[in-house]
Design a protein around this motif. Sequence first.
Motif, PDB file in Angstrom:
ATOM      1  N   THR A 114      28.372  50.558  34.790  1.00  0.00           N
ATOM      2  CA  THR A 114      28.663  51.233  36.059  1.00  0.00           C
ATOM      3  C   THR A 114      28.560  50.269  37.240  1.00  0.00           C
ATOM      4  O   THR A 114      29.448  50.210  38.090  1.00  0.00           O
ATOM      5  CB  THR A 114      27.649  52.388  36.274  1.00  0.00           C
ATOM      6  OG1 THR A 114      27.654  53.193  35.107  1.00  0.00           O
ATOM      7  CG2 THR A 114      28.004  53.222  37.473  1.00  0.00           C
ATOM      8  N   GLU A 115      27.454  49.501  37.281  1.00  0.00           N
ATOM      9  CA  GLU A 115      27.260  48.618  38.430  1.00  0.00           C
ATOM     10  C   GLU A 115      28.277  47.477  38.447  1.00  0.00           C
ATOM     11  O   GLU A 115      28.733  47.060  39.509  1.00  0.00           O
ATOM     12  CB  GLU A 115      25.817  48.085  38.506  1.00  0.00           C
ATOM     13  CG  GLU A 115      25.319  47.280  37.328  1.00  0.00           C
ATOM     14  CD  GLU A 115      24.657  48.138  36.255  1.00  0.00           C
ATOM     15  OE1 GLU A 115      25.097  49.289  36.057  1.00  0.00           O
ATOM     16  OE2 GLU A 115      23.707  47.654  35.611  1.00  0.00           O
ATOM     17  N   ALA A 119      31.493  48.597  39.949  1.00  0.00           N
ATOM     18  CA  ALA A 119      31.392  48.586  41.407  1.00  0.00           C
ATOM     19  C   ALA A 119      31.539  47.165  41.928  1.00  0.00           C
ATOM     20  O   ALA A 119      32.214  46.917  42.929  1.00  0.00           O
ATOM     21  CB  ALA A 119      30.056  49.180  41.841  1.00  0.00           C
ATOM     22  N   ARG A 120      30.905  46.228  41.220  1.00  0.00           N
ATOM     23  CA  ARG A 120      30.939  44.831  41.673  1.00  0.00           C
ATOM     24  C   ARG A 120      32.339  44.229  41.524  1.00  0.00           C
ATOM     25  O   ARG A 120      32.707  43.305  42.240  1.00  0.00           O
ATOM     26  CB  ARG A 120      29.932  44.015  40.862  1.00  0.00           C
ATOM     27  CG  ARG A 120      28.493  44.418  41.175  1.00  0.00           C
ATOM     28  CD  ARG A 120      27.544  43.900  40.121  1.00  0.00           C
ATOM     29  NE  ARG A 120      26.182  44.378  40.380  1.00  0.00           N
ATOM     30  CZ  ARG A 120      25.186  44.244  39.515  1.00  0.00           C
ATOM     31  NH1 ARG A 120      25.385  43.649  38.346  1.00  0.00           N
ATOM     32  NH2 ARG A 120      23.997  44.686  39.811  1.00  0.00           N
ATOM     33  N   MET A 140      35.375  48.610  42.409  1.00  0.00           N
ATOM     34  CA  MET A 140      35.678  50.029  42.263  1.00  0.00           C
ATOM     35  C   MET A 140      34.718  50.818  43.148  1.00  0.00           C
ATOM     36  O   MET A 140      33.508  50.624  43.083  1.00  0.00           O
ATOM     37  CB  MET A 140      35.480  50.412  40.793  1.00  0.00           C
ATOM     38  CG  MET A 140      35.252  51.876  40.536  1.00  0.00           C
ATOM     39  SD  MET A 140      36.757  52.780  40.246  1.00  0.00           S
ATOM     40  CE  MET A 140      37.363  51.970  38.778  1.00  0.00           C
ATOM     41  N   PHE A 141      35.251  51.662  43.991  1.00  0.00           N
ATOM     42  CA  PHE A 141      34.388  52.424  44.894  1.00  0.00           C
ATOM     43  C   PHE A 141      34.701  53.904  44.771  1.00  0.00           C
ATOM     44  O   PHE A 141      35.857  54.308  44.804  1.00  0.00           O
ATOM     45  CB  PHE A 141      34.608  51.977  46.345  1.00  0.00           C
ATOM     46  CG  PHE A 141      33.731  52.686  47.329  1.00  0.00           C
ATOM     47  CD1 PHE A 141      32.492  52.168  47.674  1.00  0.00           C
ATOM     48  CD2 PHE A 141      34.142  53.879  47.920  1.00  0.00           C
ATOM     49  CE1 PHE A 141      31.668  52.830  48.573  1.00  0.00           C
ATOM     50  CE2 PHE A 141      33.330  54.541  48.830  1.00  0.00           C
ATOM     51  CZ  PHE A 141      32.087  54.017  49.160  1.00  0.00           C
ATOM     52  N   PHE A 146      20.007  49.801  52.182  1.00  0.00           N
ATOM     53  CA  PHE A 146      20.775  50.200  51.002  1.00  0.00           C
ATOM     54  C   PHE A 146      22.060  49.373  50.897  1.00  0.00           C
ATOM     55  O   PHE A 146      22.370  48.789  49.861  1.00  0.00           O
ATOM     56  CB  PHE A 146      21.096  51.689  51.125  1.00  0.00           C
ATOM     57  CG  PHE A 146      21.957  52.248  50.031  1.00  0.00           C
ATOM     58  CD1 PHE A 146      21.439  52.468  48.765  1.00  0.00           C
ATOM     59  CD2 PHE A 146      23.284  52.562  50.271  1.00  0.00           C
ATOM     60  CE1 PHE A 146      22.235  53.001  47.750  1.00  0.00           C
ATOM     61  CE2 PHE A 146      24.080  53.086  49.268  1.00  0.00           C
ATOM     62  CZ  PHE A 146      23.557  53.307  48.006  1.00  0.00           C
ATOM     63  N   ARG A 204      22.836  46.551  52.460  1.00  0.00           N
ATOM     64  CA  ARG A 204      22.624  45.113  52.343  1.00  0.00           C
ATOM     65  C   ARG A 204      22.290  44.749  50.889  1.00  0.00           C
ATOM     66  O   ARG A 204      22.764  43.755  50.359  1.00  0.00           O
ATOM     67  CB  ARG A 204      21.509  44.634  53.278  1.00  0.00           C
ATOM     68  CG  ARG A 204      21.464  43.116  53.372  1.00  0.00           C
ATOM     69  CD  ARG A 204      20.993  42.689  54.745  1.00  0.00           C
ATOM     70  NE  ARG A 204      19.548  42.773  54.827  1.00  0.00           N
ATOM     71  CZ  ARG A 204      18.747  41.722  54.739  1.00  0.00           C
ATOM     72  NH1 ARG A 204      19.248  40.525  54.569  1.00  0.00           N
ATOM     73  NH2 ARG A 204      17.454  41.871  54.833  1.00  0.00           N
ATOM     74  N   THR A 205      21.489  45.626  50.262  1.00  0.00           N
ATOM     75  CA  THR A 205      21.178  45.404  48.851  1.00  0.00           C
ATOM     76  C   THR A 205      22.461  45.440  48.023  1.00  0.00           C
ATOM     77  O   THR A 205      22.714  44.553  47.209  1.00  0.00           O
ATOM     78  CB  THR A 205      20.198  46.492  48.349  1.00  0.00           C
ATOM     79  OG1 THR A 205      19.061  46.511  49.208  1.00  0.00           O
ATOM     80  CG2 THR A 205      19.736  46.207  46.938  1.00  0.00           C
ATOM     81  N   ALA A 206      23.279  46.469  48.267  1.00  0.00           N
ATOM     82  CA  ALA A 206      24.529  46.610  47.516  1.00  0.00           C
ATOM     83  C   ALA A 206      25.445  45.412  47.744  1.00  0.00           C
ATOM     84  O   ALA A 206      25.955  44.797  46.809  1.00  0.00           O
ATOM     85  CB  ALA A 206      25.233  47.903  47.924  1.00  0.00           C
ATOM     86  N   GLU A 263      24.213  42.297  46.057  1.00  0.00           N
ATOM     87  CA  GLU A 263      24.371  42.346  44.594  1.00  0.00           C
ATOM     88  C   GLU A 263      25.821  42.023  44.227  1.00  0.00           C
ATOM     89  O   GLU A 263      26.086  41.310  43.268  1.00  0.00           O
ATOM     90  CB  GLU A 263      23.984  43.720  44.057  1.00  0.00           C
ATOM     91  CG  GLU A 263      22.515  44.046  44.197  1.00  0.00           C
ATOM     92  CD  GLU A 263      21.772  44.063  42.865  1.00  0.00           C
ATOM     93  OE1 GLU A 263      20.989  43.122  42.642  1.00  0.00           O
ATOM     94  OE2 GLU A 263      21.958  44.997  42.059  1.00  0.00           O
ATOM     95  N   ILE A 264      26.747  42.581  45.009  1.00  0.00           N
ATOM     96  CA  ILE A 264      28.165  42.332  44.747  1.00  0.00           C
ATOM     97  C   ILE A 264      28.483  40.855  44.981  1.00  0.00           C
ATOM     98  O   ILE A 264      29.161  40.209  44.188  1.00  0.00           O
ATOM     99  CB  ILE A 264      29.051  43.252  45.633  1.00  0.00           C
ATOM    100  CG1 ILE A 264      28.856  44.701  45.201  1.00  0.00           C
ATOM    101  CG2 ILE A 264      30.512  42.845  45.550  1.00  0.00           C
ATOM    102  CD1 ILE A 264      29.456  45.734  46.150  1.00  0.00           C
ATOM    103  N   GLU A 286      26.422  38.341  44.836  1.00  0.00           N
ATOM    104  CA  GLU A 286      25.795  37.521  43.799  1.00  0.00           C
ATOM    105  C   GLU A 286      26.646  37.541  42.527  1.00  0.00           C
ATOM    106  O   GLU A 286      26.851  36.509  41.883  1.00  0.00           O
ATOM    107  CB  GLU A 286      24.392  38.065  43.507  1.00  0.00           C
ATOM    108  CG  GLU A 286      23.538  37.085  42.717  1.00  0.00           C
ATOM    109  CD  GLU A 286      22.196  37.677  42.328  1.00  0.00           C
ATOM    110  OE1 GLU A 286      21.648  38.481  43.105  1.00  0.00           O
ATOM    111  OE2 GLU A 286      21.724  37.337  41.228  1.00  0.00           O
ATOM    112  N   LEU A 338      31.820  47.583  51.865  1.00  0.00           N
ATOM    113  CA  LEU A 338      31.864  46.955  50.540  1.00  0.00           C
ATOM    114  C   LEU A 338      33.258  46.422  50.186  1.00  0.00           C
ATOM    115  O   LEU A 338      33.415  45.707  49.205  1.00  0.00           O
ATOM    116  CB  LEU A 338      31.363  47.933  49.474  1.00  0.00           C
ATOM    117  CG  LEU A 338      29.926  48.444  49.688  1.00  0.00           C
ATOM    118  CD1 LEU A 338      29.523  49.411  48.580  1.00  0.00           C
ATOM    119  CD2 LEU A 338      28.915  47.301  49.761  1.00  0.00           C
TER     120      LEU A 338
END
Lengths: 481, 251
Positions: free
Chosen positions: B72-73, B76-77, B80-81, B98, B100-102, B105-106, B108, B162
């Motif tokens: 799933t993650e 998104a990376r 896909m939204f 939230f 900034r974390t997302a 992660e994307i 990275e 995103l």
Amino acid sequence: MGYTENELAKDLENQEYKFGFVTNIESDKAPKGLNEGIIRFISAKKEEPEWLLDFRLKAFALWKEMTEPEWAHVHYEKPDFQDITYYSAPKQTKKYESWDDVDPEMKETMAKLGISMEEQQRLTGVAVDFVMDSVSVATSFKSKLAELGIVFCSFSEAVKEHPELVRKYMGTVVPMTDNFYAALNSAVFTDGSFCYIPSGVRCPMELSTYFRINEGGTGQFERTLVVADQGAYVSYLEGCTAPQRDENQLHAAVVELIALDDAEIKYSTVQNWYPGDKEGKGGIYNFVTKRGLCERNAKISWTQVETGSAVTWKYPSCVLKGDNSIGEFYSVAVTNNYQQADTGTKMIHLGKNTKSTIISKGISAGKSQNSYRGLVQIHKNADNARNFSQCDSLLMTDECGAHTFPYIECKNSSAKIEHEATTSKIGEDQIFYCLQRGISEEKAISLIVNGYCKEVLNQLPMEFAVEAQKLLAISLEGSVG
Amino acid sequence: MITIKNLHASIDGKEILKGLNLEVPAGQVHAIMGPNGAGKSTLASVLAGREDYEVTDGTVDFDGVDLLELSTEDRAREGMFLAFQYPVEIPGVSNVNFLRTALNEIREYKGQEAISAKDFMAMVREKSAIVELDAKLASRAVNEGFSGGEKKRNEIFQMAMLEPKLAILDETDSGLDIDALRIVANGVNKLRSEKNATIVITHYQRLLDYIVPDVVHVLYNGRIVKSGPKELALELEEKGYDWIKAEQEAK
């Protein structure tokens, strides 16, 4: 803030209990068991004055007549009090005069715990007292604090250097008759920390004590006594860790806080004693009595993050004796696997216009049991007393339990008491939402849990808050089910 | 951008998607309409990777990668939204933390460096303007205490932050008054480009007045049974779905 997203990820890789190492330091131990002889042995080892020996013996006599409390919502095999070593001290020929004299192995232990004192001294300006097994090993920043008249030292040292203060305040908030473990502690306590802030002085740095149980088969019984004289202020931090062992080890501490008129004490704990393994084997029994006394206009604030111990039995409380005094309790208690926690607070309103706030956040995972137990007591002279309590429980799995036991006793009709409670399960929907935004499951849990605990974490000093966030993430790793 | 072939998916052993085919090229907006229970939200959930659904057959190519192989993650990376029909509240976690974390992660995942706080805040200001979202909402806890309209605007704000390749709007118009609908639609339109694609799932033609689709598909009984230009939506609005059902039963 210097948020720890990357650091957190790194720490999560190393999710097992990371303080489970044992330091090979020769120690000086008393034989196992408990009798008058052992108490005399401890007292002699510590070169104590007569009055303190008498205090111990009196407590021991009382303890023998008492029975272990069973009202808490915890189940465990009762410790065999004759199978415990009550005194174990890292062998040393003399008291360390300076940091340079400290045993290199000991320094390494501290470095592993993240409390290299050299670093601390240089960077953070936190004064640290380090208590391993039964003895206080090193206290930093002592001379700097002494200039302000602040006393911050081991309990044993305080007995020698400031006997009048110790004698005046010890046992005044937690009397030896208070409960089974407090009586035991009063009989056999070995060391701990002592702190005195003189009238009108604001302690310029955080004072911190790290407790460490190292030896197998030993119990740790420390006492902490913090006295803030009139108008004084101090923020005090306490951290705890222990090696991984298959046996259960007993930790029965007593902490007494005294805030005289207009004084303020903030006491923060990050408790990370070894919780036992995934099957529930081993771990620390953490049976602690913590209480503070507030005189006029004084304020005591307890903040605790409890992630460790196999069994926790702990109720940091405030006696609001003086008019207009304030008591606060902010708590996050996490239990995972087979851990059990019965924790909460007592707010005893004696004075007029006294105020108390209780914010308790319980998080249960695995097969653990997490209970909040609290008492709000308004005495008949406590006009216009106010209390606000909020107890939230978060469940991570179907097999864990969350329990709330709030008691209210009110004898004054002008009191205002509010109690709010919620129970929620960490939502698969919340996690899916985070995953769909590209956030990994570990980070999602950490975000959600930290968000849930925010009101409590915000009360912690900065460095401690970061540490607490990491601890929460590590304790709950892989626990959603 | 996305090519779905013969997709079968079920939940609790009940088959919902029964051989669905769909292709959405980059630069286009496709609308998916259909009666209740046709499988619209299931399609969104399956593409986003909700674990409750089991894919039993079919393939999904997402800009060259096998979507169904990804977690799933990672979906998104990869860009896909999903704009949720019912956005979830996360108490105590600020929207900015939230996001900034997302975002990091994307980044990275893509081998990019974490965004600096300064650049991030500049981006928040720029993107929140797209959906006329009060900057104060950005610092409040994720969706906590937001009105229905604010939640939906927040979804589009997150989408703007995103910068996905494919956005799926799952009944984003539900529960919106006309002003909020216009704001949300304007936001989506501003984010349209030659490089991304959008799937708009809706019950009502109304939204398509604002977000004009290149193609309209009718999803019925787990399959796309009819596709056509935007006028198809008007026809559905007028005639309902009975004639589609009749057509299918005749086959």
